[in-house]
Design an enzyme around this catalytic site. Structure first.
Site, PDB file in Angstrom:
ATOM      1  N   SER A 167       0.952  -1.297  -0.191  1.00  0.00           N
ATOM      2  CA  SER A 167      -0.535  -0.014  -0.103  1.00  0.00           C
ATOM      3  C   SER A 167       0.097   1.586   0.238  1.00  0.00           C
ATOM      4  O   SER A 167       2.408   0.815   0.584  1.00  0.00           O
ATOM      5  CB  SER A 167      -0.439  -0.058   1.340  1.00  0.00           C
ATOM      6  OG  SER A 167      -0.420   0.096   2.324  1.00  0.00           O
ATOM      7  N   LYS A 168       0.570   2.100   0.519  1.00  0.00           N
ATOM      8  CA  LYS A 168       0.883   4.032   0.126  1.00  0.00           C
ATOM      9  C   LYS A 168       2.120   3.758   0.668  1.00  0.00           C
ATOM     10  O   LYS A 168       2.757   4.091   0.670  1.00  0.00           O
ATOM     11  CB  LYS A 168       0.035   4.898  -0.299  1.00  0.00           C
ATOM     12  CG  LYS A 168      -0.467   4.511  -1.507  1.00  0.00           C
ATOM     13  CD  LYS A 168      -0.987   6.118  -1.246  1.00  0.00           C
ATOM     14  CE  LYS A 168      -2.406   6.810  -2.658  1.00  0.00           C
ATOM     15  NZ  LYS A 168      -2.552   7.648  -2.810  1.00  0.00           N
ATOM     16  N   ARG A 169       1.575   3.108   3.018  1.00  0.00           N
ATOM     17  CA  ARG A 169       2.850   3.289   3.506  1.00  0.00           C
ATOM     18  C   ARG A 169       4.149   2.445   3.571  1.00  0.00           C
ATOM     19  O   ARG A 169       4.603   2.736   3.861  1.00  0.00           O
ATOM     20  CB  ARG A 169       2.031   3.081   4.381  1.00  0.00           C
ATOM     21  CG  ARG A 169       1.351   1.670   4.516  1.00  0.00           C
ATOM     22  CD  ARG A 169       0.967   1.197   6.569  1.00  0.00           C
ATOM     23  NE  ARG A 169       0.177   0.148   6.287  1.00  0.00           N
ATOM     24  CZ  ARG A 169       1.107  -1.378   6.964  1.00  0.00           C
ATOM     25  NH1 ARG A 169       1.919  -1.096   7.236  1.00  0.00           N
ATOM     26  NH2 ARG A 169       0.606  -2.350   7.195  1.00  0.00           N
ATOM     27  N   GLY A 172       5.325   2.393   0.234  1.00  0.00           N
ATOM     28  CA  GLY A 172       5.924   2.851  -0.830  1.00  0.00           C
ATOM     29  C   GLY A 172       4.749   3.038  -1.952  1.00  0.00           C
ATOM     30  O   GLY A 172       6.148   2.637  -3.424  1.00  0.00           O
TER      31      GLY A 172
END
Length: 485
Positions: free
Chosen positions: A258-260, A262
């Site tokens: 996910s975005k967390r 990267g």
């Protein structure tokens, strides 16, 4: 009755692979890796790698996303063969295939209303079963007996008996009972084709022999195969593709990326993180594929070694630290002029600015300490700093106490040099330390801060040479007693 797809021990046809992103967002890590694997497999077998933009979702497909995908692939060196194909432009061809299937009894017009579908869904939920639509219109001709003026969709007449086994080149043999499949929609009520139909028709028309994609598409393969087989029965020449479904990329903690973790666009790795394309290529290659203990793998070697047998079945874990470490290797190996150009852009140095030549000269001293282009730019900033230098808060204490007196001695010793080079500078600085009865570091550290404003920098003797005699002496003088330091 069961059917089995082809094996890939020895490709019988000239290999054609494809990457088919949807332009509803950026080119992400998983997509880039899929494109890379498709490219390498095609090049390894002397085949062709194609690009198709699946822009049939008109509400979400955007021109900026298309540009981001194309630019990201070019930056990574994922060069496709021929022109890219745009799926939406082929809608008439997709519809024509659906109508062929109707005519030959492999698809049908379905006039079920939304209320009927909702009732079927409620019944499935009550029975705690997945919804699998078997329309009452399945056994109708679909050509002459539909209600007048009532909208319809075109559904696949999916097989209901037996099973299909796919000998997936990554997942192994996977079997699904045909009773588990439903009569999926091929054409919507407005006549537009669905993704499932468009993918199969495009893959056939592009001559795709090997479908290499994420394992989240494995179920789609079983839904798409009946279209191939229906069209092969109708006109021949629609062989099943060879499938290879690659495990997805997870974060370092094992959770879905996910975005967390990267999971940002490829352009962010270039622009925000300062990653080189060859480093990201190498890292993506090693996310789920291996060749012995090799970690640093050039593109030519990757083409020579790559095959689907080297792809693992388990999800890969993305680790930004490992990417940065690998990037540091490629920074150190990169051409100085190329790196200077990248850093110059970060520092907003216009083409023709003499600072660009200074950067190229500085690269051998800068790049051993940098893990990315941003660190190169940060490390080079002292070259262009204006006097008096701003001194980092952490470095300021190094200019207190005996430092000004030592800097005055250094100024005199360096000013007396006939040759301004690293050897002469080092000899002068060491002599000052010896004469003052202190260790070299007690002299070098205040000198570093005076020259760069920081506690860390390239080698201090390299810094003196890169700044030049006049600038170096002026910066030292700013911190000597005579100047009120």
């Amino acid at each position: 009755m069961s059917a089995t797809t082809n094996s890939d021990t020895a490709p019988a046809r000239t290999v054609v692979t494809r990457f088919a992103p949807s332009p509803t967002g950026f080119l992400h890590l998983g997509g880039a890796r899929t494109a890379l694997f498709n490219l390498l497999y095609a090049r390894h077998h002397g085949g062709t790698f194609r690009l198709r933009i699946e822009d049939t979702d008109r509400a979400r497909s955007t021109e900026p996303a298309i540009r981001a995908i194309l630019n990201g692939m070019r930056w990574l060196g994922l060069d496709w063969d021929g022109d890219e194909i745009y799926q939406f432009a082929r809608a008439d061809r997709h519809a024509a295939v659906a109508h062929q299937m109707i005519e030959h009894g492999h698809a049908y017009r379905c006039y079920m209303t939304q209320a009927e579908i909702d009732a079927m869904r409620a019944e499935a939920q009550a029975a705690k079963k997945p919804l699998r639509i078997r329309s009452p219109w399945r056994e109708h001709s679909g050509r002459t007996d539909g209600p007048a003026d009532q909208p319809f969709v075109v559904r696949l007449k999916a097989p209901t008996e037996g099973a299909v086994t796919i000998n997936d080149q990554v997942q192994g043999a996977v079997t699904v009972q045909n009773a588990e499949l439903d009569d999926m929609v091929l054409l919507r009520s407005d006549g537009t084709p669905t993704y499932m139909l468009a993918v199969v028709v495009d893959d056939h028309d592009m001559g795709v022999t090997h479908v290499i994609r994420g394992d989240d598409h494995l179920n789609n393969a079983f839904r798409q195969l009946p279209i191939y087989r229906a069209m092969d029965a109708i006109e021949g020449g629609w062989p099943d593709p060879v499938y290879a479904h690659i495990p997805l990329i997870h974060g370092a903690d094992g959770a879905k990326l996910s975005k967390r973790h990267g999971a940002v666009g490829i352009e962010a790795y270039r622009d925000e993180l300062g990653i080189l394309p060859e480093a990201l290529d190498n890292y993506l290659l090693r996310l789920g594929w291996g060749h012995g203990d090799d970690e640093i793998i050039a593109r030519d070697d990757a083409i020579r070694w790559f095959d689907l047998s080297g792809v693992g079945k388990s999800p890969s874990r993305f680790d930004l630290k490992k990417l940065e470490n690998l990037n540091g290797h490629y920074i150190r190996a990169a051409d100085d002029a190329r790196l200077a150009g990248l850093v110059a852009d970060k520092l907003d140095l216009a083409p023709g600015d003499p600072g660009r030549a200074k950067l190229e000269t500085a690269m051998p001293a800068l790049k051993p300490r940098a893990a990315n282009v941003n660190e190169l730019a940060d490390g080079a900033a002292f070259l262009f700093a204006q006097r008096p230098l701003a001194v980092d808060e952490a470095a300021a204490p190094l200019l207190a106490g005996d430092a000004p007196a030592l800097l005055a001695r250094l100024h005199a010793a360096l000013d007396a040099l006939h040759n301004w080079d690293t050897e002469s500078a080092e000899a002068a600085v060491r002599q000052v330390a010896e004469d003052a009865g202190v260790k070299l570091g007690q002299v070098a550290q205040p000198l570093r801060v005076a020259l760069t404003g920081r506690k860390t920098s390239p080698g201090i003797f390299d810094v003196l040479v890169l700044l030049g005699r006049d600038e170096s002496l002026a910066r030292i003088a700013d911190h000597t007693p005579a100047n009120g330091a």
